[in-house]
Design a protein around this motif. Structure first.
Motif, PDB file in Angstrom:
ATOM      1  N   ASN A  85      -8.844  30.328  52.584  1.00 25.31           N
ATOM      2  CA  ASN A  85      -9.057  30.852  51.230  1.00 25.31           C
ATOM      3  C   ASN A  85     -10.538  30.975  50.875  1.00 25.31           C
ATOM      4  OD1 ASN A  85      -6.279  31.093  49.836  1.00 25.31           O
ATOM      5  ND2 ASN A  85      -6.183  29.083  50.821  1.00 25.31           N
ATOM      6  N   PHE A  86     -11.378  30.673  51.829  1.00 19.16           N
ATOM      7  CA  PHE A  86     -12.824  30.669  51.602  1.00 19.16           C
ATOM      8  C   PHE A  86     -13.373  32.087  51.596  1.00 19.16           C
ATOM      9  CE2 PHE A  86     -17.146  30.215  53.600  1.00 19.16           C
ATOM     10  CZ  PHE A  86     -17.766  29.616  52.507  1.00 19.16           C
ATOM     11  N   ASP A  87     -14.223  32.387  50.627  1.00 20.76           N
ATOM     12  CA  ASP A  87     -14.881  33.687  50.524  1.00 20.76           C
ATOM     13  C   ASP A  87     -16.187  33.627  51.326  1.00 20.76           C
ATOM     14  OD1 ASP A  87     -16.488  35.908  49.675  1.00 20.76           O
ATOM     15  OD2 ASP A  87     -15.318  36.067  47.831  1.00 20.76           O
ATOM     16  N   ILE A  88     -16.176  34.247  52.506  1.00 19.72           N
ATOM     17  CA  ILE A  88     -17.331  34.201  53.408  1.00 19.72           C
ATOM     18  C   ILE A  88     -18.587  34.737  52.729  1.00 19.72           C
ATOM     19  CG2 ILE A  88     -18.323  35.170  55.528  1.00 19.72           C
ATOM     20  CD1 ILE A  88     -16.367  33.075  56.232  1.00 19.72           C
ATOM     21  N   LEU A 121     -21.299  30.962  59.543  1.00 17.35           N
ATOM     22  CA  LEU A 121     -22.164  31.146  58.381  1.00 17.35           C
ATOM     23  C   LEU A 121     -23.633  31.112  58.765  1.00 17.35           C
ATOM     24  CD1 LEU A 121     -20.179  28.937  55.839  1.00 17.35           C
ATOM     25  CD2 LEU A 121     -20.298  31.436  55.888  1.00 17.35           C
ATOM     26  N   ALA A 122     -23.984  30.326  59.779  1.00 17.05           N
ATOM     27  CA  ALA A 122     -25.368  30.315  60.255  1.00 17.05           C
ATOM     28  C   ALA A 122     -25.742  31.684  60.816  1.00 17.05           C
ATOM     29  CB  ALA A 122     -25.555  29.232  61.313  1.00 17.05           C
ATOM     30  N   TYR A 123     -24.843  32.256  61.616  1.00 15.43           N
ATOM     31  CA  TYR A 123     -25.097  33.605  62.134  1.00 15.43           C
ATOM     32  C   TYR A 123     -25.306  34.588  60.986  1.00 15.43           C
ATOM     33  CZ  TYR A 123     -24.004  38.263  63.879  1.00 15.43           C
ATOM     34  OH  TYR A 123     -24.045  39.613  64.138  1.00 15.43           O
ATOM     35  N   LEU A 124     -24.443  34.555  59.991  1.00 13.91           N
ATOM     36  CA  LEU A 124     -24.564  35.481  58.861  1.00 13.91           C
ATOM     37  C   LEU A 124     -25.797  35.165  58.017  1.00 13.91           C
ATOM     38  CD1 LEU A 124     -20.819  35.772  57.836  1.00 13.91           C
ATOM     39  CD2 LEU A 124     -22.233  37.500  58.973  1.00 13.91           C
ATOM     40  N   THR A 125     -26.183  33.890  57.991  1.00 14.99           N
ATOM     41  CA  THR A 125     -27.428  33.522  57.314  1.00 14.99           C
ATOM     42  C   THR A 125     -28.616  34.198  57.982  1.00 14.99           C
ATOM     43  OG1 THR A 125     -26.564  31.400  56.526  1.00 14.99           O
ATOM     44  CG2 THR A 125     -28.953  31.563  56.788  1.00 14.99           C
ATOM     45  N   ALA A 126     -28.610  34.230  59.312  1.00 15.47           N
ATOM     46  CA  ALA A 126     -29.683  34.922  60.037  1.00 15.47           C
ATOM     47  C   ALA A 126     -29.667  36.417  59.751  1.00 15.47           C
ATOM     48  CB  ALA A 126     -29.544  34.670  61.537  1.00 15.47           C
ATOM     49  N   CYS A 127     -28.478  36.964  59.556  1.00 14.76           N
ATOM     50  CA  CYS A 127     -28.359  38.402  59.297  1.00 14.76           C
ATOM     51  C   CYS A 127     -28.749  38.772  57.867  1.00 14.76           C
ATOM     52  CB  CYS A 127     -26.914  38.861  59.530  1.00 14.76           C
ATOM     53  SG  CYS A 127     -26.311  38.752  61.227  1.00 14.76           S
ATOM     54  N   ARG A 128     -28.425  37.910  56.906  1.00 14.94           N
ATOM     55  CA  ARG A 128     -28.454  38.323  55.497  1.00 14.94           C
ATOM     56  C   ARG A 128     -29.477  37.617  54.623  1.00 14.94           C
ATOM     57  NH1 ARG A 128     -21.976  38.402  53.938  1.00 14.94           N
ATOM     58  NH2 ARG A 128     -21.224  39.564  55.782  1.00 14.94           N
ATOM     59  N   THR A 129     -30.120  36.576  55.131  1.00 11.31           N
ATOM     60  CA  THR A 129     -31.056  35.830  54.285  1.00 11.31           C
ATOM     61  C   THR A 129     -32.441  35.793  54.922  1.00 11.31           C
ATOM     62  OG1 THR A 129     -30.895  33.568  55.183  1.00 11.31           O
ATOM     63  CG2 THR A 129     -29.073  34.319  53.769  1.00 11.31           C
ATOM     64  N   ASP A 130     -33.363  35.113  54.228  1.00 12.61           N
ATOM     65  CA  ASP A 130     -34.729  35.000  54.752  1.00 12.61           C
ATOM     66  C   ASP A 130     -34.963  33.651  55.418  1.00 12.61           C
ATOM     67  OD1 ASP A 130     -34.714  33.379  52.520  1.00 12.61           O
ATOM     68  OD2 ASP A 130     -36.564  34.189  51.648  1.00 12.61           O
ATOM     69  N   SER A 131     -33.906  33.017  55.935  1.00 13.93           N
ATOM     70  CA  SER A 131     -34.071  31.789  56.708  1.00 13.93           C
ATOM     71  C   SER A 131     -35.092  32.008  57.818  1.00 13.93           C
ATOM     72  CB  SER A 131     -32.727  31.360  57.317  1.00 13.93           C
ATOM     73  OG  SER A 131     -32.890  30.285  58.214  1.00 13.93           O
ATOM     74  N   ASP A 132     -36.034  31.091  57.943  1.00 19.14           N
ATOM     75  CA  ASP A 132     -37.114  31.275  58.921  1.00 19.14           C
ATOM     76  C   ASP A 132     -36.661  31.028  60.353  1.00 19.14           C
ATOM     77  OD1 ASP A 132     -39.494  31.897  57.253  1.00 19.14           O
ATOM     78  OD2 ASP A 132     -39.024  29.960  56.349  1.00 19.14           O
ATOM     79  N   ALA A 133     -35.625  30.225  60.531  1.00 20.45           N
ATOM     80  CA  ALA A 133     -35.093  29.931  61.864  1.00 20.45           C
ATOM     81  C   ALA A 133     -33.704  29.333  61.677  1.00 20.45           C
ATOM     82  CB  ALA A 133     -35.993  28.953  62.613  1.00 20.45           C
ATOM     83  N   THR A 134     -32.751  29.759  62.501  1.00 22.30           N
ATOM     84  CA  THR A 134     -31.356  29.393  62.258  1.00 22.30           C
ATOM     85  C   THR A 134     -30.669  29.023  63.571  1.00 22.30           C
ATOM     86  OG1 THR A 134     -31.339  31.003  60.445  1.00 22.30           O
ATOM     87  CG2 THR A 134     -29.212  30.151  61.168  1.00 22.30           C
ATOM     88  N   VAL A 135     -29.781  28.010  63.493  1.00 26.13           N
ATOM     89  CA  VAL A 135     -29.001  27.573  64.646  1.00 26.13           C
ATOM     90  C   VAL A 135     -27.531  27.506  64.260  1.00 26.13           C
ATOM     91  CG1 VAL A 135     -28.525  25.690  66.247  1.00 26.13           C
ATOM     92  CG2 VAL A 135     -30.892  26.231  65.646  1.00 26.13           C
ATOM     93  N   GLY A 136     -26.653  28.017  65.142  1.00 22.60           N
ATOM     94  CA  GLY A 136     -25.223  27.913  64.929  1.00 22.60           C
ATOM     95  C   GLY A 136     -24.542  27.236  66.111  1.00 22.60           C
ATOM     96  N   TYR A 137     -23.694  26.254  65.819  1.00 24.24           N
ATOM     97  CA  TYR A 137     -22.903  25.579  66.844  1.00 24.24           C
ATOM     98  C   TYR A 137     -21.468  26.083  66.796  1.00 24.24           C
ATOM     99  CZ  TYR A 137     -26.375  21.793  67.633  1.00 24.24           C
ATOM    100  OH  TYR A 137     -27.492  21.046  67.953  1.00 24.24           O
ATOM    101  N   TYR A 138     -20.970  26.527  67.941  1.00 22.14           N
ATOM    102  CA  TYR A 138     -19.587  26.979  68.146  1.00 22.14           C
ATOM    103  C   TYR A 138     -19.007  27.698  66.923  1.00 22.14           C
ATOM    104  CZ  TYR A 138     -19.714  21.880  67.220  1.00 22.14           C
ATOM    105  OH  TYR A 138     -20.042  20.612  66.784  1.00 22.14           O
ATOM    106  N   GLY A 139     -19.698  28.749  66.526  1.00 24.50           N
ATOM    107  CA  GLY A 139     -19.237  29.552  65.398  1.00 24.50           C
ATOM    108  C   GLY A 139     -17.973  30.333  65.739  1.00 24.50           C
ATOM    109  N   VAL A 140     -17.072  30.427  64.780  1.00 21.13           N
ATOM    110  CA  VAL A 140     -15.797  31.114  64.950  1.00 21.13           C
ATOM    111  C   VAL A 140     -15.860  32.491  64.286  1.00 21.13           C
ATOM    112  CG1 VAL A 140     -13.329  30.999  64.445  1.00 21.13           C
ATOM    113  CG2 VAL A 140     -14.580  28.914  65.016  1.00 21.13           C
ATOM    114  N   ASN A 141     -15.371  33.505  64.991  1.00 20.66           N
ATOM    115  CA  ASN A 141     -15.276  34.877  64.473  1.00 20.66           C
ATOM    116  C   ASN A 141     -16.619  35.596  64.351  1.00 20.66           C
ATOM    117  OD1 ASN A 141     -12.445  34.859  64.216  1.00 20.66           O
ATOM    118  ND2 ASN A 141     -12.568  33.880  62.206  1.00 20.66           N
ATOM    119  N   VAL A 142     -17.628  35.108  65.047  1.00 24.95           N
ATOM    120  CA  VAL A 142     -18.908  35.821  65.047  1.00 24.95           C
ATOM    121  C   VAL A 142     -18.734  37.242  65.569  1.00 24.95           C
ATOM    122  CG1 VAL A 142     -21.226  35.876  66.077  1.00 24.95           C
ATOM    123  CG2 VAL A 142     -20.268  33.706  65.254  1.00 24.95           C
ATOM    124  N   ASP A 143     -17.826  37.414  66.532  1.00 24.67           N
ATOM    125  CA  ASP A 143     -17.628  38.742  67.127  1.00 24.67           C
ATOM    126  C   ASP A 143     -17.196  39.783  66.107  1.00 24.67           C
ATOM    127  OD1 ASP A 143     -15.219  36.924  67.388  1.00 24.67           O
ATOM    128  OD2 ASP A 143     -14.273  38.852  67.816  1.00 24.67           O
TER     129      ASP A 143
END
Length: 226
Positions: A85-88, A121-143
């Motif tokens: 039910n989470f709004d990505i 969310l880390a992957y999308l953070t890298a895509c959509r925000t100004d995070s200077d550096a981002t790491v994602g562990y075993y992200g689901v549905n990145v594809d």
């Protein structure tokens, strides 16, 4: 140093976050279990490394203060219900607001690190925000979001579990193929380990793989956040 609860105000309302440490900001993005002891411990560890670690309550629109474990079937069912039910998009907005909060209240650059749901969310953070550096562990549905990969303009590292029960080999290949040409992105694949291999105390915790991934993450943030 003891952590504390802080309030972050956004145009949609206010939510709480767990915060600890001082130094460059690091937004720690939750798994599907809310801000539980695992997430607080991660923040405390990053605080010891010299960061202001902040874990925002991303389920606040559904129920503030969700805190579950991975130890019972009932809690797993609750966690999946929250995830389903989470709004990505709203979640990424809240992460962006947390990054802004970290820039206003901290010193230096601000990065992000996420696990499981937080890995996506880390992957999308890298895509959509100004995070200077981002790491994602075993992200689901990145594809499913690879069409946004061209937006990544700052360093991103993704840790992939080769035997991830939630991310099959075709999805893993799609991630690797979709991101290999992006000069800002690095992917590490860990053979023989399942989802959440870095969650201490979890069913699939693997000390060797977790140690390697965490060492790489530590160096990555040292290099890019200072």
């Amino acid at each position: 140093m003891a952590g504390q609860t802080v309030t972050i105000t956004t145009p949609d309302g206010s939510f709480e976050a767990y915060q600890n440490g001082a130094g460059p900001g690091l937004v720690v993005i939750q798994e599907i279990f809310g801000i539980n002891q695992v997430m607080r411990d991660l923040c405390d560890d990053f605080a010891e490394q010299g960061y202001t670690a902040i874990c925002p309550d991303l389920f606040w629109r559904m129920k503030p203060g969700v805190e579950l474990t991975d130890k019972t079937e009932e809690e797993w069912n609750q966690a999946f219900e929250y995830m389903n039910n989470f709004d990505i998009d709203k979640g990424v907005d809240d992460i962006a607001q947390t990054i802004d909060y970290a820039r206003r209240t901290g010193t230096g650059k601000v990065g992000a690190v996420g696990y499981c749901l937080g890995g996506l969310l880390a992957y999308l953070t890298a895509c959509r925000t100004d995070s200077d550096a981002t790491v994602g562990y075993y992200g689901v549905n990145v594809d499913k979001y690879l069409d946004e990969a061209s937006k990544i303009e700052r360093p991103l590292t993704l840790h992939i579990a080769a035997e991830d029960r939630f991310v099959d080999k075709d999805q893993q290949k799609a991630m690797i193929d979709g991101l290999e040409d992006n000069p800002h992105t690095t992917l590490f694949r860990y053979e023989g380990v399942d989802h959440a291999f870095a969650r201490e105390g979890g069913e699939h915790y693997d000390a060797e793989a977790a140690g390697l991934a965490n060492t790489r993450t530590r160096k990555f943030f040292q290099d890019h956040l200072g």
